[in-house]
Enzyme design. Structure first.
Site, PDB file in Angstrom:
ATOM      1  N   SER A   1     -37.937 -88.070 -75.705  1.00  0.00           N
ATOM      2  CA  SER A   1     -38.427 -88.781 -76.881  1.00  0.00           C
ATOM      3  C   SER A   1     -37.570 -90.032 -77.136  1.00  0.00           C
ATOM      4  O   SER A   1     -37.405 -90.852 -76.248  1.00  0.00           O
ATOM      5  CB  SER A   1     -38.432 -87.830 -78.081  1.00  0.00           C
TER       6      SER A   1
ATOM      7  N   ASP B   1     -44.842 -85.815 -76.306  1.00  0.00           N
ATOM      8  CA  ASP B   1     -43.403 -85.832 -76.554  1.00  0.00           C
ATOM      9  C   ASP B   1     -42.649 -84.766 -75.754  1.00  0.00           C
ATOM     10  O   ASP B   1     -43.001 -83.592 -75.762  1.00  0.00           O
ATOM     11  CB  ASP B   1     -43.171 -85.589 -78.054  1.00  0.00           C
TER      12      ASP B   1
END
Length: 332
Positions: A47, A198
């Site tokens: 991320s 993510d």
């Protein structure tokens, strides 16, 4: 295999946790490590950690990064589109239309474009352009329930890892479920379209990535630690808000997860200061506070850190096959 620290350049690996806008804290901690002479050989992140890792791999120093991002308007990552202006009933309004159509409230294009521009300034476009440092990015294939280690796993999707754009891989890792659009890519063997989101969904802090029986140099983890406080309850009014609350709870909960004893000695834990991963409107003062919190956390960490203790925590004998020297630089 020989490691060195005698006031000169010291080879090390860095693994960076995801945390959205809280990445200012990571940059602060990294600046201290670099001041102490550490130079990154291998970098990995999930991320927002993937953003920082990619820019370090491109050749940016932490202090340079901080100067460049302090005044950046991160609200540009979540621009209002015509979807958001549709006057529908409910707390999400027309955004719910976009969520239904695109699988996310916002496009990931602005984030990918910004990362791409930053990398281009250093002459980095694809993974093949990274000559001196190895970069690993974590993403999640929710269609197949698989953790993706990029660029290596891209071959399973018919892509040549070395020719894949780094900014695109970063975008994959940063696609917060429901918040940003997932990245769609076809799996090679099944020929089915897969949704990539993510990396924090499956591994927000992949500190294990570079582990080996006899470490050639240390791996440092950089992660967030939130204060143990009771969060304000989220309003659950419809299925969209329910799913949103579940995902935000899951991602925020990474901050407080216990880390193994053997990982504590290699992990710098940066206070999150109550900042949430999607607080893109964070003001300059709070950005500086996060950065300074990272600086202080790293100073405290390195005050008592030693490679001998690190080796012992990994079950290695510093007097055996791994030799510790203080005045000679050699990579194992």
């Amino acid at each position: 295999m020989i490691w060195e620290h005698g006031g000169g350049k010291v080879q090390a690996d860095a693994v960076l946790e995801g945390g959205g806008i809280k990445a200012f804290g990571l940059v602060g901690a990294l600046s201290v490590a670099e001041e102490k002479g550490y130079r990154w050989k291998r970098l990995a992140g999930s991320s927002a950690g993937a953003i920082v890792a990619s820019l370090l791999a491109a050749g940016y120093r932490a202090e340079e990064l901080y100067q460049m991002i302090t005044d950046h308007p991160f609200t540009s990552f979540i621009p209002t589109s015509w979807y958001h202006r549709i006057p529908l009933i409910g707390p999400y309004g027309g955004a719910s239309v976009r969520l239904w159509m695109k699988k996310g409230l916002y496009s990931g294009d602005p984030l990918e474009d910004w990362v791409g521009e930053m990398l281009a300034k250093k002459g980095i476009y694809t993974f093949a352009d990274l000559k001196e440092k190895e970069l690993t990015i974590i993403a999640s294939d929710i269609s197949r329930g698989s953790l993706l280690v990029l660029p290596k796993d891209l071959k399973d999707y018919g892509c040549r890892p070395e020719k894949f754009f780094v900014a695109k891989a970063v975008r994959m890792s940063c696609s917060i479920p429901l918040f940003f659009d997932p990245v769609k890519i076809q799996h090679q063997s099944s020929r089915k379209m897969c949704y990539i989101v993510d990396g924090g969904v499956l591994s927000n802090f992949p500190v294990w990535l570079f582990d080996q029986d006899q470490p050639r140099w240390p791996t440092f983890g950089f992660r967030f630690l939130s204060e143990t406080v009771e969060n304000a309850p989220r309003t659950i009014g419809n299925p969209i808000s329910l799913v949103s609350a579940m995902f935000h709870t899951m991602l925020d909960a990474h901050d407080n997860r216990h880390i193994k004893e053997q990982d504590k000695i290699r992990t710098i834990q940066v206070p999150a200061l109550g900042v949430k991963l999607t607080d893109f409107d964070l003001d300059r003062g709070k950005r500086e506070s996060l950065y300074n919190a990272g600086v202080e956390a790293a100073k405290n960490f390195f005050r008592d850190w030693s490679f001998s203790q690190y080796l012992a925590s990994r079950g290695c004998d510093s007097s055996g096959s791994v030799v510790v020297r203080m005045n000679t630089v050699r990579s194992g």
